[in-house]
Motif scaffolding. Structure first.
Motif: not given
Length: 636
Positions: A578-600
């Protein structure tokens, strides 16, 4: 002639009064009425009343009339900084003007002033910029004395002080560049110099909420259940200036200002990989390899069996390596560096002193809260995210990601789960006196619920049992939900076996708890009874039947290690992927951690929300149940 003299006298009196009661302000580039009002501690309405044309437009060099009645002008000693030279600074990866200004204690505008290209261009890695150096002199200031010293009271945090003086939290931090994360009683801070009767009290019959970045009225309505009209009624300043980042709002007491439980469709981040630069990850776990004789296979195996921390660390590490391999197949390259914290604060300090983590995208661990807090505190200067993999952090740092949902969130989730079932049901709450708090909370959430407490002995001590007569008449035909709240195995066994025998045709009894602890897993607890009662509970993860699972990770793990992964290995895989996919889908982890994004993933899901003051917490929770002696996700 007499009329002319009279007119001149009137004008002179008017000018005298004007000079005494008002100031003038020449508008600078980029200034707004709201900002000018804050500067002079008046409201925008006060300025508009004296400058009607300002409602239409104000431009540079426009002269505004400002009332000064709210500002004290007593002479004070004020430090003034004088430039003595410049220091060269080479911009590092992920550094921003904000972080550089914090490091050097130099305002962003001052940095831009001496590096003029930054007015039109963004800061880039490798840029060499000039940082002004100052010496401080003290001068007597008697005009525009708009700040004063305030001594922090016990239990006051940043938001309370900001609210009391009518400013936002970022404005309070701007007035106090070296302000720490937590305010201490007796600490002196700079605040607007307003009269005592203009300070806003924090009223205990209200809740308070700090506005986050990009939050509008619709977002606040979804989050807090409060309309724009209600917010404007409780916070009249909203009608003039609108919502601002860091503004502290007064909200109704029943507004949910911390925990937000909601369902979202899962997001497949692998479909949105836009940042495929190499990810630098650090893994800090308590392997304690200095205690293991690696030259002896038998001794190493014995250490793994006996050392719980080593075993957990190795399992988590194995899962993380599998996640890195999975990410590589998606085009994500990872540089992983592993550190052995030895579960010692001194070793954590050695690691931090010997390594530069400013270039890392994230750090996973350490495992234990005290060591994790040490790392988070050190790395917050470089804004490096620190993920707590298995435990709850003790302190609230802005760069901490709490990946395990809190106990409060678990409670809220199962309460909402029961509420969302619209079918008629009879609710019974059984608990011991130690768990009276949650029993009373459940009673408040379900007013018609019946409360039953464990019996006491002749000495008035908890006896941890109930009689069958205590619950003989509490169950009705149809659906009955029983909340059992205890951490005593004997009491749990007593209640579970008793209510299992009372279930019959036409009288369904479903067992639930807000906290599934070891009391429900002891030898005295029958899994057959739990299955008959469809035992429900909230959980950070769902349990996959690994033995029969055809999941790609499970199969790959078996091929590599000749054994099925345990929950720590699965956790290591899910969290790292999850960490790697979020980092690869945004500029950094903060910007890729919106409360509208839920991963499983295999057994875990992640949906991060920002705390009011502090880091991010995972608000994705499962409701699971026993079904035919297996544990499955519960659905309404």
């Amino acid at each position: 002639m007499k009329k002319l003299v009279l007119i001149i006298l009137v004008l002179l009196c008017s000018i005298s009064a004007f000079a005494q009661d008002y100031k003038t302000h020449k508008v600078k580039q980029g200034e707004t009425i709201e900002g000018i009002a804050k500067l002079y501690l008046v409201t925008p309405f006060d300025i508009y009343a004296l400058n009607p044309d300002a409602k239409n437009k104000i431009g540079p060099n426009t002269v505004l009339i400002i009332p000064t009645s709210r500002v004290k002008n007593d002479p004070i000693q004020e430090p003034v900084k004088e430039i003595t030279g410049f220091k060269k600074h080479k911009v590092k990866r992920k550094q921003t003007l904000y972080s550089i200004s914090k490091d050097y204690n130099v305002p962003i505008e001052e940095i831009k002033k001496y590096n003029t290209y930054l007015y039109s261009e963004n800061l880039r890695k490798g840029d060499r910029i000039k940082i002004p150096k100052y010496k401080t002199i003290v001068s007597q200031v008697s005009l525009n004395n708009t700040i004063k010293k305030y001594k922090v009271l016990p239990k006051e945090g940043k938001w309370r002080v900001a609210y009391k003086f009518g400013i936002t939290v970022p404005e309070l931090e701007a007035l106090n560049p070296n302000l720490g994360e937590v305010l201490q009683p007796g600490q002196e801070v700079n605040v607007p110099n307003i009269s005592n009767n203009e300070e806003k009290p924090v009223e205990e019959n209200y809740n308070y909420y700090t506005v986050l970045k990009s939050e509008g009225y619709m977002a606040l309505n979804r989050k807090l259940g409060v309309t724009q009209e209600e917010l404007e009624t409780l916070n009249p300043e909203l009608k003039e200036g609108g919502l601002k980042l860091g503004m502290v709002l007064r909200v109704p007491q029943n507004a949910k200002t911390e925990l937000v439980v909601k369902d979202l469709e899962n997001t497949n981040l692998s479909n949105n990989l836009t940042n495929l630069s190499q990810k630098r990850i650090a893994l800090m776990l308590p392997y304690r390899m200095h205690r293991v004789d690696v030259d002896s296979v038998q001794e190493a195996k014995k250490a793994i069996r006996k050392d719980a921390l080593l075993s957990v660390s190795l399992d988590f590490h194995a899962g993380a390596l599998m996640a890195i391999d999975s990410a590589k197949r998606l085009g994500i390259s990872t540089y992983l560096k592993v550190f052995d914290t030895r579960n010692q604060p001194s070793e954590v300090s050695n690691i931090l002193d010997a390594n530069d983590f400013s270039e890392y995208d994230a750090v996973i661990g350490p495992l234990l809260p005290k060591n994790l807090d040490r790392v988070a505190s050190e790395l917050k200067r470089d804004n490096v995210p620190v993920l707590s993999p298995l435990t709850m952090p003790e302190k609230l740092y802005d760069n901490v990601f709490q990946t395990i949902p809190s106990s409060d969130l678990l409670e809220e989730t199962i309460i909402n789960f029961v509420k969302s079932d619209s079918l008629p049901k009879n609710i019974v709450v059984i608990s011991d006196s130690k768990h009276k708090r949650i029993s009373d909370k459940l009673k408040a959430e379900f007013p018609s619920a019946k409360q039953i407490f464990s019996r006491k002995n002749k000495k008035g001590e908890e006896a941890f049992f109930i009689y069958q007569t205590d619950i003989a008449n509490v169950f009705a035909n149809g659906k009955n939900v029983v909340f059992l709240e205890t951490d005593n195995e004997g009491f749990a066994s007593n209640v579970i076996s008793m209510i299992n025998g009372m279930s019959s045709v036409g009288k369904e009894i479903i067992l639930m708890t807000t906290d599934k602890n070891n009391a429900f897993e002891g030898r005295e607890i029958s899994n057959y009874h739990l299955s008959n009662l469809k035992f429900h509970y909230p959980s950070p993860n769902k349990t996959t039947d690994i033995s029969s699972s055809r999941n790609d990770f499970v199969r790959a793990y078996r091929r590599q290690y000749n054994v099925s992964p345990n929950r720590y290995a699965v956790r290591g895989f899910d969290l790292t992927l999850d960490l790697l996919l979020r980092l690869a889908s945004g500029e950094d982890l903060y910007k890729a951690s919106s409360s509208e994004i839920e991963t499983e993933y295999v057994e875990n899901k992640f949906r991060y929300s920002k705390k009011l003051f502090g880091g991010y917490y995972n608000e994705a929770v499962y409701i699971v149940k026993y079904d035919n002696l297996t544990i499955v996700e519960a659905k309404l």
